[in-house]
Scaffold this active site. Structure first.
Site, PDB file in Angstrom:
ATOM      1  N   GLY A  27       0.836  -1.198   0.000  1.00 14.33           N
ATOM      2  CA  GLY A  27       0.000   0.000   0.000  1.00 14.33           C
ATOM      3  C   GLY A  27       0.870   1.246   0.000  1.00 14.33           C
ATOM      4  N   SER A  54      -3.114  -5.820  -4.999  1.00 12.84           N
ATOM      5  CA  SER A  54      -1.766  -5.269  -5.192  1.00 12.84           C
ATOM      6  C   SER A  54      -0.764  -6.265  -5.761  1.00 12.84           C
ATOM      7  CB  SER A  54      -1.238  -4.727  -3.857  1.00 12.84           C
ATOM      8  OG  SER A  54      -2.097  -3.721  -3.390  1.00 12.84           O
ATOM      9  N   HIS A 109       4.807   2.422  12.134  1.00 18.01           N
ATOM     10  CA  HIS A 109       4.009   3.151  13.123  1.00 18.01           C
ATOM     11  C   HIS A 109       3.896   2.209  14.328  1.00 18.01           C
ATOM     12  CE1 HIS A 109       1.043   5.580  15.055  1.00 18.01           C
ATOM     13  NE2 HIS A 109      -0.011   4.884  14.688  1.00 18.01           N
ATOM     14  N   ASP A 191       2.248  10.772  16.702  1.00 17.58           N
ATOM     15  CA  ASP A 191       1.768  10.558  15.332  1.00 17.58           C
ATOM     16  C   ASP A 191       0.237  10.631  15.288  1.00 17.58           C
ATOM     17  OD1 ASP A 191       2.603   9.541  12.512  1.00 17.58           O
ATOM     18  OD2 ASP A 191       0.948   8.237  13.081  1.00 17.58           O
ATOM     19  N   GLU A 231      -4.736  27.181  -2.521  1.00 22.82           N
ATOM     20  CA  GLU A 231      -3.691  28.100  -2.082  1.00 22.82           C
ATOM     21  C   GLU A 231      -3.009  27.651  -0.789  1.00 22.82           C
ATOM     22  OE1 GLU A 231      -3.184  32.812  -1.564  1.00 22.82           O
ATOM     23  OE2 GLU A 231      -5.069  32.232  -2.506  1.00 22.82           O
TER      24      GLU A 231
END
Ligand code: NAP
Ligand code: MG
Length: 340
Positions: A27, A54, A109, A191, A231
């Site tokens: 992924g 995948s 993680h 995180d 922006e």
């Protein structure tokens, strides 16, 4: 004391030469680590479950793809690049039965280890290499000769395991930008806090609110999109390159006055209070518990909330306007890996 920042010279890719590296999952993070490591001259195999969409993508990128369990069996260092909530089941079924003494499990993680949904025997090394950016940017920066800063941590395995983490961080381009050592607790909590309150949750909520206020007041959706979403990147790029004061150097005096005098009334002390509450719920494990329950319940609320946002007016307006900008990559949110 300022943290030590590791760079290319502190890491030895040789530690991973003649080793088999496995990346489980292909992924966002998995494909980036696998491709960058391969381009750094290392041997990488991909582990995927039968029927994964995948498999074809990874093969097309030149990888040997094998079932998850076999990848664990064959590899010395195994990256668990699976969604956090799915790691416990994959660990029990495919990973744990094939772990032997001295192998290294690598996470990007700390969720599963810190919240103990995965508990690894002491004779297996457990490390982390967590780039501080989305996987697709980890890949893009690497191909541009740059790198995304990364965190490393050693949960089990001491100095030898740290050398593996540093080498992996170098292989994905992290040491080009700077690598800091942390621990699983600090990485996991900061995180989750960052993505919930500032980077993802805070940012998307702010953008949508700004867009809605303008559109509801009768301004055109195109104006609202440019003003509140397009922006943003231009301003954030300046902050990323030069800090807040550096960004302010490039904006008008009027914009600066609005920034410092109105901004703090919008994002006021009450926002900070709610951020502190979100942090407490992360630290206590409440967020993790609820997220695991959401996964076990079939992601009902998760999917409904994502779907609702996909139908938000800002997405339709954005798709049309980005379509007019020839340099914008034609990315669809479905099958993103294939498009990159
Ligand atoms: N996204 C980021 O940029 C980012 C940033 C920092 C850290 N992380 C961490 O990186 C880890 C991976 O997250 P991600 O966002 O990269 O995940 P992701 O994009 O959702 O990809 C997960 C991959 O795992 C595959 N998979 C699912 N179950 C599997 C199993 N049992 N065996 C083998 N493969 C399996 C999926 O297959 P299919 O392709 O068939 O769905 C997919 O290829 C998480 O710990 C996350 O917190 C992510
Ligand atoms: Mg995260």
């Amino acid at each position: 004391m300022p943290a030590k920042v590791y760079s290319d010279k502190d890491a030895d890719l040789g530690v991973l030469k003649n080793k088999t590296l496995a990346v489980l999952g292909f992924g966002s993070q998995g494909h980036a680590h696998a491709l960058n490591l391969k381009d750094s001259g290392l041997t990488v195999i991909i582990g995927l479950y039968e029927g994964s969409k995948s498999i074809a993508v990874a093969r097309e990128k030149g990888f040997e793809v094998v079932p998850t369990a076999e990848a664990v069996k064959r590899a010395d260092v195994i990256m668990v690049a699976l969604p956090d909530t799915k790691q416990a089941a994959a660990y029990a079924k495919d990973i744990a039965p094939n772990l032997t003494k001295g192998k290294t499990l690598l996470f990007s993680h700390g969720f599963a280890i810190h919240f103990k949904t995965v508990v690894v025997p002491k004779n297996v090394n457990v490390i982390m290499v967590a780039p501080k950016g989305p996987g697709h940017i980890v890949r893009r920066q690497y191909t541009e000769g740059k790198g995304v800063p990364a965190l490393i941590a050693v949960h089990q395995g001491g100095t030898a395991a740290k050398k593996v983490a540093l080498a992996w961080a170098k292989g994905i381009g992290g040491t080009r930008a700077g690598v800091i050592e942390t621990d699983f607790k600090e990485e996991t909590e900061t995180d989750l806090f960052g993505e919930q309150t500032v980077l993802c949750g805070g940012c998307t909520a702010l953008v949508k609110a700004g867009y809605e206020v303008l559109v509801e007041a009768g301004y055109s959706p195109e104006m609202a999109y440019f003003e509140c979403l397009h922006e943003l990147k231009l301003i954030v790029d300046l902050m990323n390159e030069k800090g807040i004061a550096g960004m302010r150097f490039s904006i008008s005096e009027t914009a600066k006055w609005g920034d410092v005098s109105v901004g703090p009334k919008i994002i006021d002390a009450s926002v900070k209070k709610r951020m502190q509450k979100a942090l407490k719920e992360i630290q206590s494990g409440k967020f993790a518990k609820e997220w695991v329950a959401e996964y076990k319940g079939g992601y009902k609320k998760y999917n409904a909330l994502l779907k609702a946002d996909e139908n938000h007016g800002i997405e339709k307006t954005g798709e049309r306007l980005r379509g007019l900008m020839p340099w914008m990559p034609k990315r669809s949110i479905k099958g993103v890996q294939a498009a990159y």
